[in-house]
Design a protein around this motif. Structure first.
Motif, PDB file in Angstrom:
ATOM      1  N   GLY A   1      89.217  33.117  52.338  1.00  0.00           N
ATOM      2  CA  GLY A   1      89.020  31.691  52.080  1.00  0.00           C
ATOM      3  C   GLY A   1      87.647  31.258  52.540  1.00  0.00           C
ATOM      4  O   GLY A   1      86.774  32.092  52.829  1.00  0.00           O
ATOM      5  N   SER A   2      87.454  29.967  52.612  1.00  0.00           N
ATOM      6  CA  SER A   2      86.190  29.397  53.088  1.00  0.00           C
ATOM      7  C   SER A   2      86.506  28.472  54.257  1.00  0.00           C
ATOM      8  O   SER A   2      87.296  27.534  54.117  1.00  0.00           O
ATOM      9  CB  SER A   2      85.496  28.623  51.961  1.00  0.00           C
ATOM     10  N   PHE A   3      85.884  28.747  55.414  1.00  0.00           N
ATOM     11  CA  PHE A   3      86.220  28.038  56.644  1.00  0.00           C
ATOM     12  C   PHE A   3      84.950  27.529  57.324  1.00  0.00           C
ATOM     13  O   PHE A   3      83.940  28.235  57.395  1.00  0.00           O
ATOM     14  CB  PHE A   3      86.966  28.969  57.611  1.00  0.00           C
ATOM     15  N   SER A   4      85.033  26.326  57.836  1.00  0.00           N
ATOM     16  CA  SER A   4      83.935  25.762  58.602  1.00  0.00           C
ATOM     17  C   SER A   4      84.089  26.162  60.061  1.00  0.00           C
ATOM     18  O   SER A   4      85.187  26.085  60.620  1.00  0.00           O
ATOM     19  CB  SER A   4      83.929  24.236  58.476  1.00  0.00           C
TER      20      SER A   4
ATOM     21  N   THR B   1      78.395  32.244  63.833  1.00  0.00           N
ATOM     22  CA  THR B   1      79.179  33.240  63.098  1.00  0.00           C
ATOM     23  C   THR B   1      80.333  33.750  63.951  1.00  0.00           C
ATOM     24  O   THR B   1      80.194  33.868  65.173  1.00  0.00           O
ATOM     25  CB  THR B   1      78.303  34.435  62.674  1.00  0.00           C
ATOM     26  N   PRO B   2      81.472  34.073  63.340  1.00  0.00           N
ATOM     27  CA  PRO B   2      82.510  34.813  64.066  1.00  0.00           C
ATOM     28  C   PRO B   2      82.045  36.260  64.265  1.00  0.00           C
ATOM     29  O   PRO B   2      81.408  36.842  63.376  1.00  0.00           O
ATOM     30  CB  PRO B   2      83.719  34.758  63.130  1.00  0.00           C
ATOM     31  N   ILE B   3      82.335  36.834  65.413  1.00  0.00           N
ATOM     32  CA  ILE B   3      82.019  38.244  65.673  1.00  0.00           C
ATOM     33  C   ILE B   3      83.096  38.823  66.574  1.00  0.00           C
ATOM     34  O   ILE B   3      83.532  38.192  67.540  1.00  0.00           O
ATOM     35  CB  ILE B   3      80.615  38.413  66.289  1.00  0.00           C
ATOM     36  N   ASN B   4      83.518  40.042  66.237  1.00  0.00           N
ATOM     37  CA  ASN B   4      84.590  40.707  66.982  1.00  0.00           C
ATOM     38  C   ASN B   4      84.474  42.197  66.688  1.00  0.00           C
ATOM     39  O   ASN B   4      85.005  42.679  65.691  1.00  0.00           O
ATOM     40  CB  ASN B   4      85.948  40.156  66.538  1.00  0.00           C
ATOM     41  N   LEU B   5      83.734  42.920  67.518  1.00  0.00           N
ATOM     42  CA  LEU B   5      83.454  44.326  67.263  1.00  0.00           C
ATOM     43  C   LEU B   5      84.413  45.227  68.033  1.00  0.00           C
ATOM     44  O   LEU B   5      84.942  44.846  69.071  1.00  0.00           O
ATOM     45  CB  LEU B   5      82.009  44.660  67.672  1.00  0.00           C
ATOM     46  N   THR B   6      84.610  46.419  67.511  1.00  0.00           N
ATOM     47  CA  THR B   6      85.427  47.419  68.213  1.00  0.00           C
ATOM     48  C   THR B   6      85.139  48.791  67.650  1.00  0.00           C
ATOM     49  O   THR B   6      84.476  48.933  66.613  1.00  0.00           O
ATOM     50  CB  THR B   6      86.930  47.112  68.088  1.00  0.00           C
TER      51      THR B   6
ATOM     52  N   VAL C   1      82.101  30.293  56.934  1.00  0.00           N
ATOM     53  CA  VAL C   1      82.411  31.714  56.821  1.00  0.00           C
ATOM     54  C   VAL C   1      83.429  31.906  55.714  1.00  0.00           C
ATOM     55  O   VAL C   1      84.380  31.122  55.575  1.00  0.00           O
ATOM     56  CB  VAL C   1      82.934  32.282  58.164  1.00  0.00           C
ATOM     57  N   SER C   2      83.217  32.939  54.902  1.00  0.00           N
ATOM     58  CA  SER C   2      84.087  33.200  53.742  1.00  0.00           C
ATOM     59  C   SER C   2      84.482  34.671  53.723  1.00  0.00           C
ATOM     60  O   SER C   2      83.867  35.490  53.009  1.00  0.00           O
ATOM     61  CB  SER C   2      83.362  32.829  52.442  1.00  0.00           C
ATOM     62  N   PRO C   3      85.498  35.082  54.507  1.00  0.00           N
ATOM     63  CA  PRO C   3      85.927  36.483  54.524  1.00  0.00           C
ATOM     64  C   PRO C   3      86.278  36.980  53.122  1.00  0.00           C
ATOM     65  O   PRO C   3      86.936  36.273  52.349  1.00  0.00           O
ATOM     66  CB  PRO C   3      87.152  36.464  55.438  1.00  0.00           C
ATOM     67  N   GLN C   4      85.852  38.199  52.819  1.00  0.00           N
ATOM     68  CA  GLN C   4      86.036  38.772  51.490  1.00  0.00           C
ATOM     69  C   GLN C   4      87.268  39.667  51.432  1.00  0.00           C
ATOM     70  O   GLN C   4      87.528  40.452  52.348  1.00  0.00           O
ATOM     71  CB  GLN C   4      84.803  39.573  51.090  1.00  0.00           C
TER      72      GLN C   4
ATOM     73  N   GLU D   1      79.143  40.030  53.442  1.00  0.00           N
ATOM     74  CA  GLU D   1      80.605  39.934  53.404  1.00  0.00           C
ATOM     75  C   GLU D   1      81.108  38.529  53.746  1.00  0.00           C
ATOM     76  O   GLU D   1      82.217  38.370  54.269  1.00  0.00           O
ATOM     77  CB  GLU D   1      81.247  40.968  54.328  1.00  0.00           C
ATOM     78  N   GLY D   2      80.274  37.525  53.460  1.00  0.00           N
ATOM     79  CA  GLY D   2      80.691  36.139  53.662  1.00  0.00           C
ATOM     80  C   GLY D   2      80.450  35.598  55.054  1.00  0.00           C
ATOM     81  O   GLY D   2      80.858  34.468  55.354  1.00  0.00           O
ATOM     82  N   PHE D   3      79.771  36.373  55.925  1.00  0.00           N
ATOM     83  CA  PHE D   3      79.512  35.925  57.291  1.00  0.00           C
ATOM     84  C   PHE D   3      78.106  35.323  57.391  1.00  0.00           C
ATOM     85  O   PHE D   3      77.133  35.931  56.930  1.00  0.00           O
ATOM     86  CB  PHE D   3      79.655  37.085  58.281  1.00  0.00           C
ATOM     87  N   PRO D   4      77.975  34.163  57.987  1.00  0.00           N
ATOM     88  CA  PRO D   4      76.682  33.486  58.056  1.00  0.00           C
ATOM     89  C   PRO D   4      75.760  34.041  59.132  1.00  0.00           C
ATOM     90  O   PRO D   4      76.224  34.576  60.149  1.00  0.00           O
ATOM     91  CB  PRO D   4      77.065  32.037  58.379  1.00  0.00           C
ATOM     92  N   GLY D   5      74.449  33.919  58.911  1.00  0.00           N
ATOM     93  CA  GLY D   5      73.464  34.254  59.918  1.00  0.00           C
ATOM     94  C   GLY D   5      73.012  35.698  59.877  1.00  0.00           C
ATOM     95  O   GLY D   5      73.800  36.615  59.644  1.00  0.00           O
ATOM     96  N   ARG D   6      71.715  35.894  60.074  1.00  0.00           N
ATOM     97  CA  ARG D   6      71.136  37.229  60.182  1.00  0.00           C
ATOM     98  C   ARG D   6      71.392  37.714  61.608  1.00  0.00           C
ATOM     99  O   ARG D   6      70.933  37.105  62.578  1.00  0.00           O
ATOM    100  CB  ARG D   6      69.646  37.173  59.874  1.00  0.00           C
TER     101      ARG D   6
END
Length: 430
Positions: free
Chosen positions: A78-81, A204-209, A91-94, A154-159
């Motif tokens: 979807g598209s989320f603020s 931006t959302p970020i969640n690495l693993t 952000v627009s997760p694909q 992939e729909g995530f904002p920001g460099r």
């Protein structure tokens, strides 16, 4: 198909500086794959990570020991603020797993990109001089990898600039006495993920693993039972799991583990097999509140001063701020893995969706190395340390003790560490 000599798939070897190193690690730059983790114990060589024999096999055996990002696990499409520090982005997760589900970063996640090794660690922008000094002295075999995720990927904002430290730390201290006998530390694997936005006025959302899967017995090759992890013992210091809907998306509700099959501490034997669910484990566990908060996951970039050393804090086994939150043990091999992290929880997955006919199995695990002779369900304990699923979409009370929303704004630095301590007790029956 990639060539076996393609530099993207040529493993980089890290080993502890010893004539007989207790730990060695092979890293594949494409996807930042931990291809092999060798452990020397009692004259036996173990590779405790499942996976294909051929490094190029990771092209088809998805999410096997690779990095995951920009966001781990499942997000709704979807598209989320999103908003943080008075900055707003969209952000627009694909979709990739299902039309309504984005899994592990989207169609082309971090696992599908080439990561650049920094030949000169001083070229790092996200590790301080104090941390580089700690890395040089206490993590003698290590490397920092880098890549830039472009704005809109992939729909995530920001460099986004990402740097990942992967290294091996020397064994420390004398053997420890446990109720089952002495255990010897064989060294540690240390992973630290750092990131910052290169654009102004972005969030931006970020969640690495690391999506790594362990089997402590497979290298014994003592029959089909050593391919299963059901006889492994697991301990997770967690009070809650996260409720999932029919599409395995978070509902934002925490569920107590007490009295359920997720209460591993309540089990008589501690074995994964005890109360094993019909479809296996694929759950996110939220850690119990810790006596001393671990190092932060997000900090102002202004605090990343030359003297700051969060790597040193992550290395300290004696510090309450880096207590062991997960333990995985095998009585057959005598190996035990202890994990410390600053993350809120862990996804525990028992390789439920594995299909032997579609994958390959390492020769050290008794496989032929060819496709069609792979691993089946129940053959690995995947332990993926990260924040709750889609944390930014849910209220603070559903995000665990810290309430971390997993959002990163311009002017901030993301900091995520995992330390894996390898222990040996000597083999015995379960």
């Amino acid at each position: 198909m990639a060539s076996p000599t393609d530099p993207e798939f040529t493993p980089i070897l890290l080993a502890l500086p010893s004539l007989t190193p207790s730990l060695a690690l092979e890293i594949i730059p494409r996807g930042l794959v931990l291809h092999r983790l060798f452990v020397q114990a009692d004259g036996k060589t173990h590779d405790i990570l499942i996976g294909p024999e051929d490094p190029t096999g990771h092209l088809t055996q998805k999410y096997t020991n690779t990095i995951i990002g920009r966001y781990a696990n499942r997000l709704p499409v979807g598209s989320f603020s999103v908003s943080r520090n008075n900055i707003q982005s969209t952000v627009s997760p694909q979709a990739n797993e299902k039309p309504t589900v984005s899994l592990h970063g989207g169609v082309k996640g971090f696992d599908q990109y080439l990561w650049e090794p920094l030949v000169d660690p001083s070229a790092s922008e996200l590790f301080t001089p104090a941390e580089l000094a700690t890395i040089e002295t206490r993590i003698p075999s290590s490397i920092i990898f880098k890549r830039i995720s472009e704005d809109g990927e992939e729909g995530f904002p920001g460099r986004l600039l990402i740097e990942v430290l992967i290294g091996l730390a020397q064994p420390e201290g004398a053997p420890r006495q446990t109720p089952e006998g002495k255990e010897w530390n064989l060294g540690s694997v240390v992973i630290t993920y750092r990131a910052k936005l290169l654009d102004e006025n972005k969030v931006t959302p970020i969640n690495l693993t690391q999506h790594w899967g362990f089997n402590l017995d497979a290298s014994l090759q003592e029959g089909p039972e050593t391919l299963s992890v059901k006889d492994h013992k697991i301990s997770i210091k967690a009070d809650h799991t996260i409720e999932l809907n029919a599409e395995a998306l978070s509902t934002g509700t925490l569920l107590p583990v007490t009295g359920t099959h997720h209460a591993h501490a309540e089990k008589t034997s501690g074995r994964i097999a005890e109360s094993f669910p019909e479809s296996g484990y694929d759950e996110f566990y939220v850690f119990s509140p810790r006596a001393v908060p671990p190092p932060p996951t997000t900090l102002p970039a202004s605090e990343l001063k030359p003297e700051l050393d969060l790597v040193g804090a992550a290395l300290s086994r004696d510090s309450p701020a880096s207590e062991e939150v997960v333990s995985l043990t095998s009585g057959k091999s005598g190996l035990r893995l202890g994990f410390a992290t600053n993350q809120v929880g862990v996804q525990f997955y028992t390789n439920n969706f594995a299909t032997p006919e579609k994958g390959a199995r390492k020769k050290i695990h008794g496989g032929s190395g060819a496709v069609g002779d792979g691993y089946g369900p129940g053959t690995a304990a995947f332990l993926e340390f990260h924040a709750p699923l889609a944390a930014w979409l849910h209220p603070p009370e559903s995000r665990g003790p810290t309430g971390d929303d997993t959002l990163l704004a311009s002017g901030e630095v993301y900091n995520n560490f995992v330390r894996l301590d390898v222990w040996y007790k000597g083999s015995s029956s379960n």
